[in-house]
Motif scaffolding. Structure first.
Motif, PDB file in Angstrom:
ATOM      1  N   THR A  32       0.813  -1.172   0.114  1.00 15.12           N
ATOM      2  CA  THR A  32      -0.018  -0.043  -0.038  1.00 15.12           C
ATOM      3  C   THR A  32       0.824   1.169   0.042  1.00 15.12           C
ATOM      4  OG1 THR A  32      -0.231  -0.180   2.535  1.00 15.12           O
ATOM      5  CG2 THR A  32      -2.015  -0.988   1.126  1.00 15.12           C
ATOM      6  N   GLU A 154       1.296  -2.291  -7.353  1.00 13.71           N
ATOM      7  CA  GLU A 154      -0.073  -2.255  -6.829  1.00 13.71           C
ATOM      8  C   GLU A 154      -0.173  -0.849  -6.101  1.00 13.71           C
ATOM      9  OE1 GLU A 154       0.816  -6.665  -7.217  1.00 13.71           O
ATOM     10  OE2 GLU A 154       1.935  -4.856  -6.875  1.00 13.71           O
ATOM     11  N   SER A 185     -10.728   7.794  -7.557  1.00 12.86           N
ATOM     12  CA  SER A 185     -10.947   6.596  -6.946  1.00 12.86           C
ATOM     13  C   SER A 185      -9.722   6.099  -6.232  1.00 12.86           C
ATOM     14  CB  SER A 185     -11.743   5.625  -7.583  1.00 12.86           C
ATOM     15  OG  SER A 185     -10.880   5.359  -8.852  1.00 12.86           O
ATOM     16  N   ILE A 186      -8.754   5.949  -7.067  1.00 12.26           N
ATOM     17  CA  ILE A 186      -7.315   5.441  -6.588  1.00 12.26           C
ATOM     18  C   ILE A 186      -6.790   6.238  -5.451  1.00 12.26           C
ATOM     19  CG2 ILE A 186      -4.988   4.713  -7.281  1.00 12.26           C
ATOM     20  CD1 ILE A 186      -6.124   4.675 -10.327  1.00 12.26           C
ATOM     21  N   HIS A 188      -8.529   7.939  -3.296  1.00  9.45           N
ATOM     22  CA  HIS A 188      -9.420   7.736  -2.165  1.00  9.45           C
ATOM     23  C   HIS A 188      -8.557   6.243  -1.538  1.00  9.45           C
ATOM     24  CE1 HIS A 188     -12.765   8.051   0.369  1.00  9.45           C
ATOM     25  NE2 HIS A 188     -12.945   6.573  -0.216  1.00  9.45           N
ATOM     26  N   GLU A 189      -8.503   5.227  -2.629  1.00 11.57           N
ATOM     27  CA  GLU A 189      -8.049   4.167  -1.767  1.00 11.57           C
ATOM     28  C   GLU A 189      -6.780   4.148  -1.265  1.00 11.57           C
ATOM     29  OE1 GLU A 189      -8.476   1.110  -4.877  1.00 11.57           O
ATOM     30  OE2 GLU A 189     -10.627   1.757  -5.320  1.00 11.57           O
ATOM     31  N   ASP A 190      -5.793   5.002  -1.669  1.00  2.00           N
ATOM     32  CA  ASP A 190      -4.346   4.991  -1.310  1.00  2.00           C
ATOM     33  C   ASP A 190      -4.569   5.696  -0.053  1.00  2.00           C
ATOM     34  OD1 ASP A 190      -3.197   4.029  -3.456  1.00  2.00           O
ATOM     35  OD2 ASP A 190      -2.661   6.068  -4.252  1.00  2.00           O
ATOM     36  N   GLU A 192      -7.287   5.696   2.192  1.00  2.00           N
ATOM     37  CA  GLU A 192      -7.937   4.886   3.038  1.00  2.00           C
ATOM     38  C   GLU A 192      -6.792   3.929   3.677  1.00  2.00           C
ATOM     39  OE1 GLU A 192     -11.562   3.212   1.539  1.00  2.00           O
ATOM     40  OE2 GLU A 192     -12.793   4.726   2.565  1.00  2.00           O
ATOM     41  N   ASP A 193      -6.162   3.202   2.789  1.00  2.00           N
ATOM     42  CA  ASP A 193      -5.197   2.198   3.276  1.00  2.00           C
ATOM     43  C   ASP A 193      -4.103   2.870   4.034  1.00  2.00           C
ATOM     44  OD1 ASP A 193      -6.575   0.306   1.572  1.00  2.00           O
ATOM     45  OD2 ASP A 193      -5.258   0.449  -0.094  1.00  2.00           O
ATOM     46  N   TYR A 196      -5.239   3.366   7.417  1.00  2.00           N
ATOM     47  CA  TYR A 196      -5.873   2.030   8.317  1.00  2.00           C
ATOM     48  C   TYR A 196      -4.343   1.380   8.955  1.00  2.00           C
ATOM     49  CZ  TYR A 196      -7.314  -2.634   9.094  1.00  2.00           C
ATOM     50  OH  TYR A 196      -7.666  -3.816   9.547  1.00  2.00           O
ATOM     51  N   ARG A 203      -3.047  -3.948   5.849  1.00  2.00           N
ATOM     52  CA  ARG A 203      -3.781  -4.558   4.894  1.00  2.00           C
ATOM     53  C   ARG A 203      -2.943  -5.158   4.047  1.00  2.00           C
ATOM     54  NH1 ARG A 203      -8.459  -0.007   3.310  1.00  2.00           N
ATOM     55  NH2 ARG A 203      -9.707  -0.402   5.081  1.00  2.00           N
ATOM     56  N   LYS A 205      -1.731  -7.485   0.747  1.00  2.00           N
ATOM     57  CA  LYS A 205      -2.375  -7.489  -0.680  1.00  2.00           C
ATOM     58  C   LYS A 205      -1.424  -8.553  -1.408  1.00  2.00           C
ATOM     59  CE  LYS A 205      -4.596  -3.215  -1.165  1.00  2.00           C
ATOM     60  NZ  LYS A 205      -4.818  -2.017  -1.943  1.00  2.00           N
TER      61      LYS A 205
END
Length: 208
Positions: A32, A154, A185-186, A188-190, A192-193, A196, A203, A205
């Motif tokens: 991440t 990733e 969207s990418i 936003h995911e970055d 969030e990860d 976290y 997380r 992967k």
């Protein structure tokens, strides 16, 4: 900033489990994106080449410690192989660092071998690639603090998206403060990860 090895703390590439963790059993590994520290600016960059020496493009983006978008860039660079594209992406990113006056910068890309070449100031046979490396080596000492790390693809998806967008650009493009919709969207995911993991989670992967 006279000594390159003092400003380019490449040992993080060795110490960081995100970069080097491997498993003989193909277990999931952390890939991440991470936020920079307060006061630092992070550049993720990438190059794209269609074939061995086909049409190539570059891209990258800068984010702060809150994962806020600061600037992004994408542009076609004609015909080039993947090595030249990666180097050109980093070189352009560093030029933007100087233009914007950022002083504490974290550089991150997914071409591990090239990062090692730059960190160790090695010479390579390809004259065009060496020209990019020489220019990069001239810019980095101008930055107050600079670290360079490897990340798996990733975790570098946002930069890859900008590089892919470069194929569609007729000329160099720069976005400031407001990112293009294609990367929202990418990013936003970055973010969030990163939040976290910073809260103590992990997380993992599957790296391919």
């Amino acid at each position: 900033m006279l000594a390159f090895n003092k400003i380019l703390r490449f040992e993080k590439l060795i110490q960081n489990p995100v970069c080097l963790f491997r498993s003989l059993h193909k277990a999931p590994i952390p890939v991440t994106w991470e936020k920079p520290k307060i006061g630092w600016t992070k550049l993720n960059f990438d190059g794209s080449s269609k074939g061995k020496a086909g049409k190539a493009s570059i891209g990258g983006l800068f984010r702060n410690h809150k994962a806020d978008f600061l600037l992004g860039y994408a542009e076609p660079i004609g015909r080039a192989n993947s090595i030249i594209a990666e180097l050109a992406a980093l070189r352009r990113g560093l030029e933007l660092v100087l233009e914007n006056g950022w002083s504490d910068v974290w550089l991150e890309g997914d071409a591990k071998t090239l990062l090692q070449i730059i960190a160790q100031r090695r010479q390579i046979r390809c004259a065009e690639a060496q020209r990019h490396i020489s220019h990069i080596n001239l810019i980095i000492p101008e930055i107050n603090n600079c670290i360079l790390t490897h990340i798996y693809r990733e975790g570098n998806r946002a930069a890859d998206k900008f590089a892919q967008m470069g194929h569609l650009c007729g000329k160099p493009q720069v976005w400031q403060h407001i990112p293009p919709n294609q990367v929202l969207s990418i990013m936003h995911e970055d973010a969030e990860d990163a939040d976290y993991e910073s809260s103590g989670g992990s997380r993992l992967k599957k790296h391919h």
